[in-house]
Structures are given as structure tokens and as C-alpha cells.
Design an enzyme around this catalytic site. Structure first.
Site, PDB file in Angstrom:
ATOM      1  N   HIS A 272       0.825  -1.205   0.000  1.00 56.62           N
ATOM      2  CA  HIS A 272       0.000   0.000   0.000  1.00 56.62           C
ATOM      3  C   HIS A 272       0.862   1.259   0.000  1.00 56.62           C
ATOM      4  O   HIS A 272       0.351   2.362  -0.069  1.00 56.62           O
ATOM      5  CB  HIS A 272      -0.896  -0.046   1.249  1.00 56.62           C
ATOM      6  CG  HIS A 272      -1.916   1.038   1.313  1.00 56.62           C
ATOM      7  ND1 HIS A 272      -2.547   1.543   0.202  1.00 56.62           N
ATOM      8  CD2 HIS A 272      -2.412   1.727   2.353  1.00 56.62           C
ATOM      9  CE1 HIS A 272      -3.381   2.484   0.568  1.00 56.62           C
ATOM     10  NE2 HIS A 272      -3.325   2.622   1.876  1.00 56.62           N
ATOM     11  N   CYS A 273       2.198   1.101   0.071  1.00 56.56           N
ATOM     12  CA  CYS A 273       3.042   2.298   0.267  1.00 56.56           C
ATOM     13  C   CYS A 273       3.975   2.594  -0.896  1.00 56.56           C
ATOM     14  O   CYS A 273       3.799   3.595  -1.587  1.00 56.56           O
ATOM     15  CB  CYS A 273       3.847   2.136   1.551  1.00 56.56           C
ATOM     16  SG  CYS A 273       2.818   2.071   3.019  1.00 56.56           S
ATOM     17  N   ILE A 274       4.985   1.747  -1.106  1.00 58.33           N
ATOM     18  CA  ILE A 274       6.069   2.097  -2.033  1.00 58.33           C
ATOM     19  C   ILE A 274       5.556   2.346  -3.469  1.00 58.33           C
ATOM     20  O   ILE A 274       5.992   3.293  -4.114  1.00 58.33           O
ATOM     21  CB  ILE A 274       7.188   1.020  -2.023  1.00 58.33           C
ATOM     22  CG1 ILE A 274       7.600   0.679  -0.588  1.00 58.33           C
ATOM     23  CG2 ILE A 274       8.399   1.492  -2.832  1.00 58.33           C
ATOM     24  CD1 ILE A 274       8.252   1.786   0.187  1.00 58.33           C
ATOM     25  N   ASP A 277       2.931   5.885  -2.808  1.00 55.46           N
ATOM     26  CA  ASP A 277       3.268   7.153  -2.153  1.00 55.46           C
ATOM     27  C   ASP A 277       4.035   8.132  -3.041  1.00 55.46           C
ATOM     28  O   ASP A 277       3.753   9.341  -3.008  1.00 55.46           O
ATOM     29  CB  ASP A 277       4.050   6.890  -0.853  1.00 55.46           C
ATOM     30  CG  ASP A 277       3.219   6.115   0.159  1.00 55.46           C
ATOM     31  OD1 ASP A 277       2.018   5.924  -0.110  1.00 55.46           O
ATOM     32  OD2 ASP A 277       3.764   5.694   1.191  1.00 55.46           O
TER      33      ASP A 277
END
Ligand SMILES: NC(=O)c1ccc[n+]([C@@H]2O[C@H](COP(=O)([O-])OP(=O)(O)OC[C@H]3O[C@@H](n4cnc5c(N)ncnc54)[C@H](O)[C@@H]3O)[C@@H](O)[C@H]2O)c1
Length: 445
Positions: A272-274, A277
């Protein structure tokens, strides 16, 4: 002063902490507050999650059911779908998802929905903190005007801050308490009260001068990872072309005691991040006429990795005079990283999709993921979900190629290299000893 009132409530554990969104970030956070003697209330839109928590059952790998149950039984943790209870909270922490739209623009609709619920019940004496990863300016430009519409005044009536979450799911060495917390308030009082709150549950708090600095710091951390992984992935493709062992090259470079930090290649980035974002940062950059080229380049390189993995499978089969069409390919691991059950943005989805498009018969084994759905995965595959197969001797032997996409630690790699014919290892899961004793042909990224 409102700051002193809030700090005093925190000091003697009378402050009630509300956490909005009980996922990978929110549930560990709420549990940590409860474990430190605070009364914590979790707010969820998913009724089943709230019911599970109140029954003392955890659905997040990093929080054991035993840990959760202890807090629930002690009356220090409960979950609800009734947002009216926000009124009872002195500190409210927002931990809702921040995905991307199909256009790759930030989707802050979950933050807005949560903020709307808070705004309806905002009262004097509350500290509101945003933890969801977002672009610099969200707290000042979006949240503050919303809360100010109530007529309540910042610093006189309520406080507002941003503090990014840095949880690393599945990492037993770093949990909420020993990951330093960056805190940036919209005002100095907000920073001070927020820093004091987190200092109750976290060993180290790092205050910064504004919410925007804290928002940008989080995006820098994840963009740094995306860019460096992109560099490692490019190196892997180059080494493949030059017939050099990428991993040995990285290991050698990493012996330098200064000026080098090892990053490793892989089948593509997930979670869900790298993958998401950096787009929050490049979107904000575009608003200011700035083109963030490192971010675009990293995305281009990283998103090519599933194609490269498929090429390795194709090359391996080709060397055995086999075609992709009709080949049986067993994918080992579909979660986006080791020892977790999260398949969000997992490269395994793209790899399976591409293999199927080439006519391969694909099955997968993942001890953490029983079923794989492709509906929302932006892939060509659709229809019935794939189910994880047992990793039996027969399954391994019947496969023309086994692809290690996620290197879960409980997988029996010794048995794999004994029984398989061809293995594509995208994670360096097979160490030198295993490779030496392998009867399988091994292709490494
Ligand atoms: N997962 C990670 O490793 C990680 C690490 C650092 C930061 N983050 C950031 O933290 C934030 C949350 O991520 P996550 O992984 O916990 O997401 P998640 O999807 O696991 O959990 C979010 C939860 O919020 C709930 N929710 C959605 N809208 C809501 C609303 N209006 N009110 C109440 N609940 C609502 C959802 O039902 C879900 O349970 C994101 O911004 C993410 O980028 C995640």
C-alpha cells in the site's frame, strides 16, 4: 491553555484515544495505546472488523489475538461503527487508506470522509492527528479549513497535527514502540501536545516545524526506497544481460563501510506504500510546475520487473525446448513481501496475468493467501479466483517451472530444489548451499 489541558489528561492516562480506521496501521496503534493504560476506541466503517475486535480476535498479523484480547478484556480497547462516540475522545488519530485514482492522482476521499465525521462532533479540548500518508499540505490546506468551519478556533479550542506512520508489517524487530515518530503540528502547541501523546507509547519522538515537513518526510522515505529499488532492479536486468550474478555484486559493494546502502532487486514493488506514495509527491510537484523525474523513472523501471520475470521463465523453458503455451508454472508466494498475507499491488498478480496471457497453466502456493482475486488488480485476468495449492512433491514435480515470487520463510526450499526441474528465483531465496545441492536448473534475477 488547551494544550496544557490535553497534556494533563494524557499525563494521568485520563485521555481517551480514538483511532479512525483499524487496518495494518490503526489496529496496532490502538492496541499500543490500550497496552499503555489508555482507553482506546477504534472507529471502523467495516462492521465485521469492529465485531472481531470486540470479540478479542485479531485479523492483523502483527497483533496476536492474545495481545488484543488482553486489552479488550481489561476494558481498554473496543471498536465501534458509531461515530458519535468520537465526542468522548480527547485525541483522535486518522489511519484510513490513501490510495490512488485510476489516473494515478491522490485519492484523499477516505481522509475527507473521516474528517467529516470528526467535524460533525468536534468539541473544545480535542487533539486531531492525521497519520495516513498524503501529499504535503493536506493537513493545513484540507483538514484545517474543514475543522475551522465549526467555528472552533485552533489553539484556543482544538489542536491539529500530522504524524506519519512507518509500520513495517511482518517485521518482528520493529514495532510501534521502537520506530521513532516524526510529529509536525499546524501550530507549536499542536506539535507539543502530539509529541507528548506519542512519547507515552514510542521510545523516540522527533518534532518538526510544520505538518508539511512531516508529510514531506514520509514521502521522501518511501520515494527513497522506490528510487533505490529501481536502481537495484535496473542493475539486475543489466547483470542478466552481462551474465553476472547481481546478488554477488551487491554483496561485494555492501562491504564498503560508508557511502553505500544495499537495496535488492525483486519481481516488482507491492503493498500500500512504495508503489503509491511517490505519486502523491509527484502530483503535488506538478501542481507547482515541477517535474519529479526520479519518481517517473523509478516507476518505469520497477513496473517493468514482472515482464522481466516472465522473460526469465520463457528463457528457461526455451533452453529446454519448451514453449510458454501449455507450460505448467507454479508460483511460490503471492503476498507482496515475506511472511505477510497482503496482496495489495503485489507483483505476483501481474506476473500470473502475463504468464496466463502467454498460455501458461498457472497455479500458486502461498501459506498466507488462500485465494487470489484479480478483479481490482488492473490485469487482463478475470473470472473465478485462483486458490492456493498444497506444496506437495507431486505438484513440484509436475511443474515445468517454479517461480519464487515471495520468499516466505516457512517454505521448504531444500525439497523444492530436489524435486523441481526449473526454478526462477526472483528473491535470492536459494542460498549457495541450496544451489550447489540442487538438481533443478536455477535462474536468478
Ligand atoms: N500498511 C502499511 O504498511 C503502512 C505503513 C505506513 C503507512 N501506511 C499508511 O497508513 C494509512 C492506512 O493504511 P493501512 O495499511 O492501515 O490501510 P488498511 O486498508 O489496512 O486499513 C484502513 C482501514 O480504514 C477503514 N476505513 C476506511 N474508511 C474509513 C472511515 N471513513 N472511517 C473509519 N474507518 C475507515 C477501512 O475499513 C480499513 O479497515 C495509509 O495512508 C497508508 O498509506 C501504511
Amino acid at each position: 491553555m488547551i494544550k496544557n489541558e490535553i497534556i494533563s489528561l494524557i499525563k494521568d492516562r485520563r485521555a481517551r484515544v480514538g483511532v479512525v480506521g483499524l487496518g495494518y496501521v490503526g489496529l496496532p496503534l490502538a492496541t499500543e495505546f490500550a497496552a499503555h493504560g489508555f482507553k482506546a476506541t477504534g472507529f471502523e466503517v467495516d462492521r465485521r472488523k469492529a465485531e472481531q475486535i470486540n470479540a478479542g480476535t485479531s485479523y492483523i498479523g502483527d497483533i496476536s489475538t492474545e495481545q488484543l484480547k488482553q486489552c479488550v478484556d481489561a476494558g481498554r480497547l473496543r471498536a465501534t461503527t458509531d461515530f458519535d462516540q468520537l465526542k468522548e475522545c480527547d485525541a483522535i488519530i486518522i489511519c484510513v487508506p490513501t490510495p490512488l485514482r485510476k489516473t494515478k492522482e491522490p485519492d484523499v476521499s477516505f481522509i475527507l470522509a473521516a474528517a467529516e465525521e470528526i467535524k460533525k462532533r468536534l468539541r473544545r479540548g480535542q487533539l486531531v492527528i492525521l497519520e495516513s500518508t498524503t501529499y504535503p499540505g493536506t493537513t493545513d490546506e484540507v483538514l484545517l479549513p474543514m475543522l475551522a468551519e465549526t467555528g472552533l478556533k485552533l489553539d484556543e479550542d482544538f489542536l491539529l497535527a500530522f504524524s506519519p506512520e512507518r509500520v513495517d508489517p511482518g517485521n518482528p524487530d520493529f514495532q510501534t514502540h521502537n520506530i521513532p515518530k516524526v510529529v509536525g503540528g499546524v501550530t507549536d502547541d499542536s506539535t507539543e501536545a502530539t509529541a507528548f501523546l506519542y512519547s507515552q507509547i514510542v521510545n523516540e519522538v522527533h518534532p518538526v516545524s510544520s505538518a508539511s515537513v512531516a508529510e514531506a518526510a514520509k514521502l521522501l522515505e518511501n520515494t527513497f526506497r522506490a528510487v533505490n529499488i529501481g536502481m537495484a532492479n535496473e542493475m539486475a536486468r543489466l547483470c542478466y544481460a552481462l551474465n553476472i550474478d547481481t546478488w554477488e555484486v551487491i554483496r561485494a559493494a555492501a562491504t564498503k563501510p560508508f557511502g553505500f546502502m544495499a537495496f535488492y532487486p525483486g519481481p516488482g514493488i507491492g503493498g500500500h506504500c512504495i508503489p503509491l506514495d511517490p505519486h502523491y509527491l509527484s502530483w503535488k510537484a506538478r501542481q507547482h510546475g515541477f517535474d519529479s523525474r526520479f519518481i517517473s523513472l523509478a516507476e518505469e523501471v520497477n513496473s517493468h520487473m514482472p515482464d522481466h520475470v516472465v522473460r526469465l521463465v520463457s528463457d528457461g523453458l526455451n533452453d529446454e525446448s519448451k514453449s510458454m503455451r501449455g507450460a505448467r508454472v507454479l508460483v511460490l508466494g503471492v503476498a507482496y513481501k515475506r511472511d505477510i498475507d497482503d496482496v495489495r499491488e503485489s507483483p505476483a498478480l501481474s506476473i500470473i496475468d502475463r504468464l496466463r496471457t502467454k498460455g501458461c497453466e498457472v497455479s500458486y502456493h502461498d501459506p498466507f493467501v488462500r485465494e487470489l482475486r484479480f478483479d481490482d488488480a488492473h490485469t487482463e485476468s478475470s473470472g473465478a479466483p485462483l486458490c492456493s495449492v498444497d506444496l506437495t512433491d507431486e505438484e513440484i514435480k509436475a511443474s515445468d517451472c517454479v517461480v519464487i515470487v515471495t520468499d516466505h520463510s516457512q517454505t521448504d526450499y531444500r525439497r523444492l530444489v530436489r524435486l523441481a526441474r526449473l526454478v526462477v528465483d526472483t528473491r535470492n531465496a536459494l542460498n549457495r548451499d541450496l544451489r550447489r545441492e540442487s538438481s533443478a536448473r536455477i535462474i536468478r534475477l
